[in-house]
Design a protein around this motif. Sequence first.
Motif, PDB file in Angstrom:
ATOM      1  N   PRO A 140       0.829  -1.214   0.000  1.00 52.78           N
ATOM      2  CA  PRO A 140       0.000   0.000   0.000  1.00 52.78           C
ATOM      3  C   PRO A 140       0.855   1.252   0.000  1.00 52.78           C
ATOM      4  N   GLY A 141       0.403   2.228  -0.721  1.00 50.18           N
ATOM      5  CA  GLY A 141       1.148   3.480  -0.834  1.00 50.18           C
ATOM      6  C   GLY A 141       1.434   3.797  -2.285  1.00 50.18           C
ATOM      7  N   ASP A 142       1.641   5.055  -2.548  1.00 47.06           N
ATOM      8  CA  ASP A 142       1.876   5.525  -3.898  1.00 47.06           C
ATOM      9  C   ASP A 142       3.314   6.010  -4.011  1.00 47.06           C
ATOM     10  N   PRO A 143       4.130   5.383  -4.867  1.00 50.91           N
ATOM     11  CA  PRO A 143       5.517   5.846  -5.004  1.00 50.91           C
ATOM     12  C   PRO A 143       5.618   7.287  -5.496  1.00 50.91           C
ATOM     13  N   VAL A 144       4.612   7.757  -6.220  1.00 50.77           N
ATOM     14  CA  VAL A 144       4.629   9.147  -6.682  1.00 50.77           C
ATOM     15  C   VAL A 144       4.579  10.089  -5.488  1.00 50.77           C
ATOM     16  N   THR A 145       3.694   9.798  -4.551  1.00 47.98           N
ATOM     17  CA  THR A 145       3.579  10.630  -3.351  1.00 47.98           C
ATOM     18  C   THR A 145       4.857  10.586  -2.527  1.00 47.98           C
ATOM     19  N   ALA A 146       5.437   9.364  -2.403  1.00 47.81           N
ATOM     20  CA  ALA A 146       6.639   9.210  -1.581  1.00 47.81           C
ATOM     21  C   ALA A 146       7.838   9.943  -2.165  1.00 47.81           C
ATOM     22  N   ASN A 147       7.900  10.076  -3.473  1.00 45.04           N
ATOM     23  CA  ASN A 147       9.078  10.651  -4.105  1.00 45.04           C
ATOM     24  C   ASN A 147       8.900  12.118  -4.487  1.00 45.04           C
ATOM     25  N   LEU A 148       7.684  12.531  -4.851  1.00 42.04           N
ATOM     26  CA  LEU A 148       7.475  13.899  -5.305  1.00 42.04           C
ATOM     27  C   LEU A 148       6.934  14.816  -4.221  1.00 42.04           C
ATOM     28  N   GLY A 149       6.207  14.246  -3.259  1.00 41.70           N
ATOM     29  CA  GLY A 149       5.624  15.071  -2.225  1.00 41.70           C
ATOM     30  C   GLY A 149       4.251  15.596  -2.609  1.00 41.70           C
ATOM     31  N   GLN A 207      15.661   7.194  -5.557  1.00 41.70           N
ATOM     32  CA  GLN A 207      16.211   8.063  -4.526  1.00 41.70           C
ATOM     33  C   GLN A 207      17.629   8.523  -4.849  1.00 41.70           C
ATOM     34  N   SER A 208      18.499   7.573  -5.157  1.00 42.75           N
ATOM     35  CA  SER A 208      19.888   7.941  -5.448  1.00 42.75           C
ATOM     36  C   SER A 208      20.092   8.374  -6.894  1.00 42.75           C
ATOM     37  N   HIS A 209      19.101   8.063  -7.766  1.00 46.82           N
ATOM     38  CA  HIS A 209      19.182   8.394  -9.191  1.00 46.82           C
ATOM     39  C   HIS A 209      20.398   7.728  -9.859  1.00 46.82           C
ATOM     40  N   ARG A 210      20.793   6.614  -9.296  1.00 38.72           N
ATOM     41  CA  ARG A 210      21.870   5.817  -9.881  1.00 38.72           C
ATOM     42  C   ARG A 210      21.313   4.448 -10.244  1.00 38.72           C
ATOM     43  N   PRO A 211      21.964   3.727 -11.131  1.00 38.13           N
ATOM     44  CA  PRO A 211      21.524   2.357 -11.408  1.00 38.13           C
ATOM     45  C   PRO A 211      21.530   1.530 -10.127  1.00 38.13           C
ATOM     46  N   LYS A 244      15.920   2.132   3.713  1.00 39.02           N
ATOM     47  CA  LYS A 244      15.646   3.451   3.131  1.00 39.02           C
ATOM     48  C   LYS A 244      14.807   3.321   1.857  1.00 39.02           C
ATOM     49  N   SER A 245      15.071   2.287   1.076  1.00 40.81           N
ATOM     50  CA  SER A 245      14.297   2.090  -0.156  1.00 40.81           C
ATOM     51  C   SER A 245      12.842   1.754   0.161  1.00 40.81           C
ATOM     52  N   ALA A 246      12.627   0.955   1.201  1.00 41.63           N
ATOM     53  CA  ALA A 246      11.262   0.568   1.560  1.00 41.63           C
ATOM     54  C   ALA A 246      10.472   1.753   2.111  1.00 41.63           C
ATOM     55  N   THR A 247      11.126   2.601   2.915  1.00 43.66           N
ATOM     56  CA  THR A 247      10.409   3.732   3.505  1.00 43.66           C
ATOM     57  C   THR A 247      10.055   4.793   2.470  1.00 43.66           C
ATOM     58  N   MET A 279      12.948  -4.191  -5.301  1.00 37.00           N
ATOM     59  CA  MET A 279      12.964  -5.419  -6.086  1.00 37.00           C
ATOM     60  C   MET A 279      14.392  -5.926  -6.278  1.00 37.00           C
ATOM     61  N   GLY A 280      15.352  -5.016  -6.425  1.00 34.29           N
ATOM     62  CA  GLY A 280      16.744  -5.431  -6.567  1.00 34.29           C
ATOM     63  C   GLY A 280      17.263  -6.107  -5.319  1.00 34.29           C
ATOM     64  N   VAL A 281      16.951  -5.537  -4.152  1.00 34.63           N
ATOM     65  CA  VAL A 281      17.388  -6.135  -2.890  1.00 34.63           C
ATOM     66  C   VAL A 281      16.719  -7.493  -2.701  1.00 34.63           C
ATOM     67  N   GLY A 282      15.418  -7.569  -2.981  1.00 33.73           N
ATOM     68  CA  GLY A 282      14.715  -8.840  -2.830  1.00 33.73           C
ATOM     69  C   GLY A 282      15.295  -9.919  -3.726  1.00 33.73           C
ATOM     70  N   LEU A 283      15.637  -9.548  -4.948  1.00 33.47           N
ATOM     71  CA  LEU A 283      16.210 -10.518  -5.874  1.00 33.47           C
ATOM     72  C   LEU A 283      17.587 -10.978  -5.402  1.00 33.47           C
ATOM     73  N   VAL A 284      18.415 -10.039  -4.927  1.00 33.10           N
ATOM     74  CA  VAL A 284      19.756 -10.403  -4.474  1.00 33.10           C
ATOM     75  C   VAL A 284      19.692 -11.343  -3.277  1.00 33.10           C
ATOM     76  N   VAL A 285      18.841 -11.021  -2.297  1.00 25.44           N
ATOM     77  CA  VAL A 285      18.712 -11.887  -1.121  1.00 25.44           C
ATOM     78  C   VAL A 285      18.176 -13.260  -1.521  1.00 25.44           C
ATOM     79  N   GLY A 286      17.200 -13.288  -2.429  1.00 25.73           N
ATOM     80  CA  GLY A 286      16.674 -14.573  -2.880  1.00 25.73           C
ATOM     81  C   GLY A 286      17.711 -15.403  -3.610  1.00 25.73           C
ATOM     82  N   VAL A 287      18.502 -14.765  -4.453  1.00 25.51           N
ATOM     83  CA  VAL A 287      19.550 -15.490  -5.181  1.00 25.51           C
ATOM     84  C   VAL A 287      20.612 -16.005  -4.214  1.00 25.51           C
ATOM     85  N   VAL A 288      20.929 -15.231  -3.182  1.00 31.70           N
ATOM     86  CA  VAL A 288      21.895 -15.697  -2.191  1.00 31.70           C
ATOM     87  C   VAL A 288      21.373 -16.949  -1.498  1.00 31.70           C
ATOM     88  N   TYR A 289      20.087 -16.955  -1.150  1.00 32.73           N
ATOM     89  CA  TYR A 289      19.487 -18.157  -0.568  1.00 32.73           C
ATOM     90  C   TYR A 289      19.631 -19.347  -1.522  1.00 32.73           C
TER      91      TYR A 289
END
Length: 359
Positions: A53-62, A106-110, A317-320, A328-338
């Motif tokens: 739940p939540g809108d990424p537009v609201t979280a990032n743009l205000g 947030q970081s505007h980096r890949p 920080k990404s989740a908040t 999604m990147g963090v979730g994929l990395v943790v899943g692949v490590v498992y």
Amino acid sequence: MTSAKEAADAAPRVRRGRGAHPLARFLFRRILTAVLLAWGITLVTFVLTNLVPGDPVTANLGQRALGDPAIVAQWRAEHGLDKPLWEQYALHLRGLVQGDFGVSQQSHRPVAEDLAQFVPATLELAGAAIAVSLVLGVAFGVVAALRRDRLPDHVLRVLSLIGISVPTFWLALVAFYVFFYRLQITPGSGRVDPALGEAPAVTGLQTVDALIAGQWDVFVSAVGHLITPALVLALYTIGLLTRFTRSAVLEVLGQDYVRAARAKGLPGRVILFRYVLRSALVPVITVAGLAFGSLLSGTVLVEAIFAWPGVGQYAYKSATTLDLPAVMGVGLVVGVVYLVINLIVDVLYGVIDPRVRLQ
């Protein structure tokens, strides 16, 4: 009288090829399963992230930017949120195949660059914790089993129970306060002393990079900063492995082949390492593999207390901020490590117990 041809026809046929390399077939099946599970992880991660739940537009743009529909539409188009979910997933999957995790909102980096910066720090911390846990947990479990119902057994069982019961975040706060603030015998936060600076990045692991660069002062500082958070993380796993090792060793000690080895007069050291530990390590390896995955995903609070720049803080920080590509990147990395850890555990099964390869 039966002819040689009839005897040959009656004999069971050997299936050439299939039985030639059982370990190779075993590894092929496990790797194929891991690839399918990795695709499943991408699907589950994408679906669950978009159901939050939540809108990424609201979280990032205000709230102010939301009053301008043109800005909102442009932001959604830039991040692909104006497309249907199935199309977003197809683009996401195509990017993953090409090594593109998307761009962090947030970081505007890949995201791949962010993960390459933060994941090695967590791997170093979790790797040190699991190494200490394996050495101490297995050793304590063997001693407790060999001294069953004696003083060492009772002491180690109480200590393992304390290790399992104490909350990790509370222990991290106490360790930081006592050993750094009060006694000043351990370094403070971070990975190295700020006055020394970090070693040139090669692997992302400060201890390894310092050794590669020949910077012994940085290596000593990195090890010093690593000890306290690694021991804090390892305490729970040490208690867990102690109890599992004790139980597994006691079960093996009661087997007939161990009694037979004793009756033959084999030295106790040979019986322990050749017969008992090899059979008892199978459940211990399973627990250790699961514990390592849990350490990777459970370092958030420890990293926050010790200011350790790992993937836990990045994920928080990404989740908040509803940074969907980063989550999604963090979730994929943790899943692949498992998956990788489970694959290593399966390989060790086949090495330790040859019966596993033939199943």
